[in-house]
Write a protein that holds these residues in place. Structure first.
Motif, short mmCIF file in Angstrom:
data_model
loop_
_atom_site.label_atom_id
_atom_site.label_comp_id
_atom_site.label_asym_id
_atom_site.label_seq_id
_atom_site.Cartn_x
_atom_site.Cartn_y
_atom_site.Cartn_z
N PHE A 280 -50.41 -14.31 -6.16
CA PHE A 280 -49.45 -13.68 -5.24
C PHE A 280 -48.89 -13.24 -5.99
O PHE A 280 -47.98 -12.80 -6.55
N ARG A 281 -47.89 -11.80 -5.66
CA ARG A 281 -46.78 -10.89 -6.20
C ARG A 281 -46.34 -10.41 -5.15
O ARG A 281 -46.15 -10.15 -4.12
N VAL A 282 -45.63 -9.56 -5.22
CA VAL A 282 -44.69 -8.69 -4.56
C VAL A 282 -44.70 -7.37 -4.74
O VAL A 282 -44.84 -7.06 -5.43
N ALA A 283 -44.38 -6.67 -3.66
CA ALA A 283 -44.31 -5.04 -3.87
C ALA A 283 -43.82 -4.25 -3.00
O ALA A 283 -43.54 -4.52 -1.59
N LYS A 284 -43.97 -2.65 -3.12
CA LYS A 284 -43.55 -2.23 -2.23
C LYS A 284 -44.15 -1.23 -1.59
O LYS A 284 -45.47 -1.26 -2.09
N TYR A 285 -44.74 -1.26 -0.25
CA TYR A 285 -46.16 -0.63 0.11
C TYR A 285 -45.36 0.15 1.36
O TYR A 285 -44.68 -0.40 2.82
N GLN A 286 -45.58 1.61 2.10
CA GLN A 286 -45.27 2.60 2.86
C GLN A 286 -43.57 2.07 3.05
O GLN A 286 -42.61 2.07 4.49
N ASN A 287 -42.76 1.85 1.81
CA ASN A 287 -41.33 1.89 2.14
C ASN A 287 -41.02 0.46 2.44
O ASN A 287 -39.78 0.16 3.41
N LYS A 288 -41.61 -0.14 2.75
CA LYS A 288 -41.45 -1.94 3.13
C LYS A 288 -42.08 -2.89 2.02
O LYS A 288 -43.49 -2.47 1.40
N TRP A 289 -41.28 -3.76 1.41
CA TRP A 289 -41.51 -4.93 0.90
C TRP A 289 -43.12 -6.23 1.43
O TRP A 289 -42.03 -6.28 2.56
N THR A 290 -43.71 -6.25 0.17
CA THR A 290 -44.40 -6.99 0.74
C THR A 290 -45.06 -7.91 0.07
O THR A 290 -44.33 -7.87 -1.64
N LEU A 291 -45.32 -9.33 0.59
CA LEU A 291 -46.32 -10.30 -0.90
C LEU A 291 -47.92 -9.55 -0.20
O LEU A 291 -47.97 -8.64 0.55
N VAL A 292 -48.10 -9.60 -1.26
CA VAL A 292 -49.72 -9.50 -1.90
C VAL A 292 -50.59 -11.15 -2.44
O VAL A 292 -50.42 -11.34 -3.24
N ASP A 293 -51.89 -10.64 -1.57
CA ASP A 293 -52.47 -11.82 -2.04
C ASP A 293 -53.44 -11.47 -2.76
O ASP A 293 -53.29 -10.73 -3.50
N PRO A 294 -53.59 -12.97 -3.40
CA PRO A 294 -54.61 -13.16 -4.56
C PRO A 294 -55.41 -11.93 -4.50
O PRO A 294 -56.17 -10.92 -5.67
N GLU A 295 -56.16 -11.64 -3.65
CA GLU A 295 -56.98 -10.77 -3.47
C GLU A 295 -56.73 -9.50 -3.37
O GLU A 295 -57.24 -8.06 -3.08
N PHE A 299 -50.18 -8.88 2.74
CA PHE A 299 -49.80 -10.35 2.98
C PHE A 299 -48.17 -10.91 3.20
O PHE A 299 -47.58 -9.98 2.73
N PHE A 300 -48.28 -11.10 4.57
CA PHE A 300 -46.58 -11.89 5.28
C PHE A 300 -46.56 -13.06 5.34
O PHE A 300 -47.56 -13.62 6.28
N SER A 301 -45.84 -13.90 5.40
CA SER A 301 -45.55 -15.26 5.16
C SER A 301 -45.13 -16.03 6.84
O SER A 301 -44.10 -15.80 5.87
N ASN A 302 -45.90 -16.17 7.51
CA ASN A 302 -45.02 -16.61 8.82
C ASN A 302 -46.02 -18.31 8.75
O ASN A 302 -46.78 -18.39 8.34
N GLY A 303 -44.90 -19.51 8.62
CA GLY A 303 -45.19 -20.61 8.14
C GLY A 303 -43.88 -21.92 9.34
O GLY A 303 -43.30 -21.01 9.60
#
Length: 764
Positions: A280-295, A299-303
């Motif tokens: 897992f890592r973090v990135a910006k996509y379309q000016n929104k922060w997001t997690l990126v899964d291993p693949e 990814f958004f962490s709702n838990g």
């Protein structure tokens, strides 16, 4: 347009102050309550000058010939809004007997409203409570200010209702239970962190007393399943057979599996695919922060957080010969409240005795140690609050899991529970677990998770002046870095470089300071500067920084408007009373130096032992963080975590995110109601289980819509014990499941809906 009427103050023989509008009218009290005196009413369009509104408006209204005050609180564009009753001179209520302040409140809207009520005396002591006003309702709400319950330490965060009345009690929160009743300055009602404005109608501010109280309100509260023995709900169980029937019925539902738009790691399979890193890592996509899964999927962490047995036990009121109890070790890596049951040795059982009759009388049933369910006893060698400093504990939840899942062919009920729990998370649409997950889940390789650890040990500490959970560590003490390294080494061993681990949370809700005053904001620096250099490595670092900035004591005196005779005064410790602009600037810098060292040390340990995993910070409490500390975290944490117990993310409070521009995550939030059979709904109140579901949806949507947040974690998986968790008495309805492991259907259905729309809504 309304007419304001000046209120007359009359001194009564009782010693209380009677404040009346121009045309007083005695209201008919609810059943079971006697009115002692009316402080204010609002007849004939009269609104007293004592009624103050902050971030809102008020107008006079009338119902059936009875005047009322209609108040609108504009919390949508402000973090908080309030109405306050503040007399011209302090109320004198010290000669009253047992009594409460009461207020009639109506809610004409279709949504419930939570109010925080605070009484303040002339010495500045505060008495804090909270309560919910249901949608389309009218009732009398009372704040007990003198009574036996206020001096009864039951070990419950909130006691059951003692007054036998149709009026509703305001639930105790924190502060001083015994105010100086000879001089009460004000009583205020506040809304905080709302997503929309709220309108309420108030009437008849009074002092009242109960006609009758229940002398047995703390006796026989808990049945053999750990449920409220005096209040039934649709989620109660009556037998072991019912638990087993639940298991069979739920298995058919869970067999339907999870949502189809999910990747292997619960990312958005139907969405864009970014570069895959294998972790897992973090990135910006379309000016929104997001997690990126291993693949490489978004990814958004709702838990759900706190899926473990550590906080499921409650103190029974029994104790043992302390000489037979193994003392705590200075080398422990986990605080006791985050450990398992910690059962006493068999040699100690014969010394078992009642240590608190009040606590022991809460229970209608406890097993013998030699019964099968006796294995769920534990022991707490230290607690945060309550009538006992240590004692025996029991986990009704764990006992119910054995009743429900253990069979002759599958005796490992904990493995059955773990499998069912993961099945639930996937079926309910959650993408991960939250913090404080039992490490036994780490290698199941079915759903992403966060690891956690605590840095505890024999290092020096500092204070912010409000060390709610514990003092702060001294990060300049070499022992702190040593303990951080040991902790992260242990966490890394548990994680074993698993790609299912998103990141690691270290520590939690430390009392960094608050923005309520300069003294609170800079408490770390102020308190540390008062120490001798030889007693505090952080103080020695502060002294060095000041010496580097000010070449001599004269320069410092000129800037600080002080008159220290020599530099050794700083070395030995100074008390700062006058905070001019130069002092404040230095305190700000010193606070960030302290916090930066803490986050630097922890980050270094995380990257040394878990280089492929994210450092998630220390989960700031909204009451315990400052701009300096947030800025320090932003330099070292991959994601900054916040615990935020409100109705949602209001724009006023979260404006600082624009300055940090770092990915953020909600580490804790919850919503509860008392129709569950628990006496305390939790930190955010709903009127019912269905209302919990509605409010959950609104909270989650406010997070999903925020471009900085990459997730949100509900606290917690199961309700607190009805009789209060062993560590601090929390007895909150905050679970997705009950103590009998029964899911709350409205909340589960709301989560399914939110999660089914999660990714298209986030990345629309």
């Amino acid at each position: 347009m309304f007419i304001k009427s000046r209120v007359t103050s009359l001194l009564l023989p009782l010693g209380c102050t009677l404040l009346l509008a121009c045309s007083p009218q005695q209201a008919q009290p609810p059943s079971g309550i006697t009115t002692l005196t009316t402080l204010y009413n609002f007849d004939h369009g009269d609104l007293p000058d004592a009624l103050k509104i902050t971030h809102g408006s008020v107008e006079s209204t009338e119902k059936s010939g009875n005047g009322q005050a209609k108040i609108t609180l504009h919390s949508k564009s402000h973090h908080s809004a309030s109405f306050t009753l503040r007399p011209y001179s302090p109320w004198q209520w010290n000669s009253m007997g047992e009594f409460a302040f009461a207020l009639d409140i109506s809610n004409p809207s279709g949504q419930s409203t939570q109010l925080y009520a605070t009484a303040t005396d002339a010495k500045g002591h505060v008495h804090n409570r909270s309560f919910v006003v249901p949608a389309h309702s009218s009732n009398t709400y009372y704040m007990e200010l003198r009574g036996a319950d206020l001096s009864t330490d039951s070990g419950l965060r909130a006691n059951p209702k003692q007054w036998q009345s149709s009026a509703a009690p305001m639930i105790w929160r924190h502060g001083t239970k015994q105010l100086d009743l000879a001089a009460i300055n004000e009583i205020s009602f506040t809304v905080r962190g709302l997503l929309e404005d709220k309108t309420l109608i108030i009437d008849n501010a009074q002092l009242v007393r109960a006609n009758q109280i229940d002398p047995h309100y703390l006796t026989g509260l808990i049945d053999k399943f750990g449920q409220n023995a005096k209040q039934n709900s649709e989620y109660h169980v009556a037998s072991k057979a019912q638990l087993i029937a639940d298991k069979k019925a739920e298995r058919r539902t869970l067999a339907q599996g999870s949502l189809t738009d999910r990747s292997t790691f619960s990312g958005w399979k139907d969405g864009p695919k970014l570069q895959a890193s294998g972790y897992f890592r973090v990135a910006k996509y379309q000016n929104k922060w997001t997690l990126v899964d291993p693949e490489g999927y978004l990814f958004f962490s709702n838990g759900i957080a706190n899926v473990r047995m550590a906080n499921t036990s409650t103190l029974t009121g029994y104790d043992f010969d302390h000489s037979l109890i193994q003392p705590r070790s200075g080398n422990e890596l986990t605080p006791e409240d985050s450990q398992g049951l910690n059962r006493v040795p068999d040699t100690a059982i014969k010394s078992r005795k009642v240590a608190s009759e009040l606590r022991a009388d809460l229970f209608t049933w406890l097993p013998d140690y030699h019964e099968p369910l006796g294995k769920h006893y534990g022991y707490r060698r230290s607690v945060h609050s309550g009538p006992l400093t240590q004692g025996e504990s029991y986990s009704f939840y764990r006992a119910n899991l054995e009743r429900k899942y253990a069979t002759e062919t599958q005796p490992d009920f904990m493995q059955q529970w773990r499998d069912t729990t993961v099945d639930r998370m996937l079926n309910w649409g959650f993408t991960s677990f939250g913090n404080w997950l039992d490490p036994d889940f780490y290698q199941l390789d079915r759903i992403p998770y966060f690891a956690n650890g605590w840095i505890i040990g024999d290092f020096k500490t500092v204070s912010s002046g409000n060390d709610y959970w514990s003092p702060l560590p001294d990060p300049f003490d070499p022992e702190f870095a040593k303990r951080a390294d040991i902790t992260l080494k242990r966490v890394a061993k548990e994680v074993n470089n698993s790609p299912w681990c998103i990141g690691v949370f270290i520590d939690n809700e430390k009392s960094w300071g608050s923005e309520s005053s300069l003294e609170a904001r800079y408490g770390i620096a102020l308190n540390t500067l008062s120490l001798p250099d030889g007693d505090s490595p952080t103080k020695a670092r502060f002294t060095q920084w000041l010496a580097d900035k000010y070449s001599n004591i004269e320069s410092l005196n000129s800037a600080w408007n002080s008159n220290y005779p020599h530099w050794d005064s700083i070395v030995q410790g100074v008390q700062l009373n006058e905070l001019n602009a130069s002092v404040i600037a230095d305190l700000s810098a010193l606070t960030e130096i302290y916090a930066s060292e803490y986050f630097r040390v922890v980050n270094a340990a995380v990257k040394r032992h878990l280089p492929n995993h994210l450092y998630m910070g220390a989960r700031f409490a909204d009451w315990g963080m400052t701009p300096e500390v947030r800025a320090a975290a932003a330099k070292y944490a991959d994601v900054i975590s916040y615990n935020y117990y409100k109705e949602g993310l209001d724009s006023d409070f979260w404006a600082f995110l624009d300055q940090l521009d770092k990915p953020a995550i909600i580490g804790e939030f919850h919503i509860g109601a008392t129709d569950s059979g628990l006496f305390n709904p939790g930190l955010v109140h709903a009127q019912s289980q269905q209302d919990r579901a509605t409010m959950y949806t609104a909270y989650m949507n406010s997070v999903i819509d925020n471009p900085y947040f990459v997730g949100a974690h509900w606290f917690q998986y199961l309700d607190s014990p009805v009789s209060g968790r062993a560590y601090d008495g929390e007895n909150y309805n905050v679970g997705f499941v009950t103590v009998a492991d029964r899911p709350y259907t409205p909340l589960v259905n709301a989560a399914r809906t939110v999660n089914s729309e999660l990714y298209p809504k986030r990345f629309k």
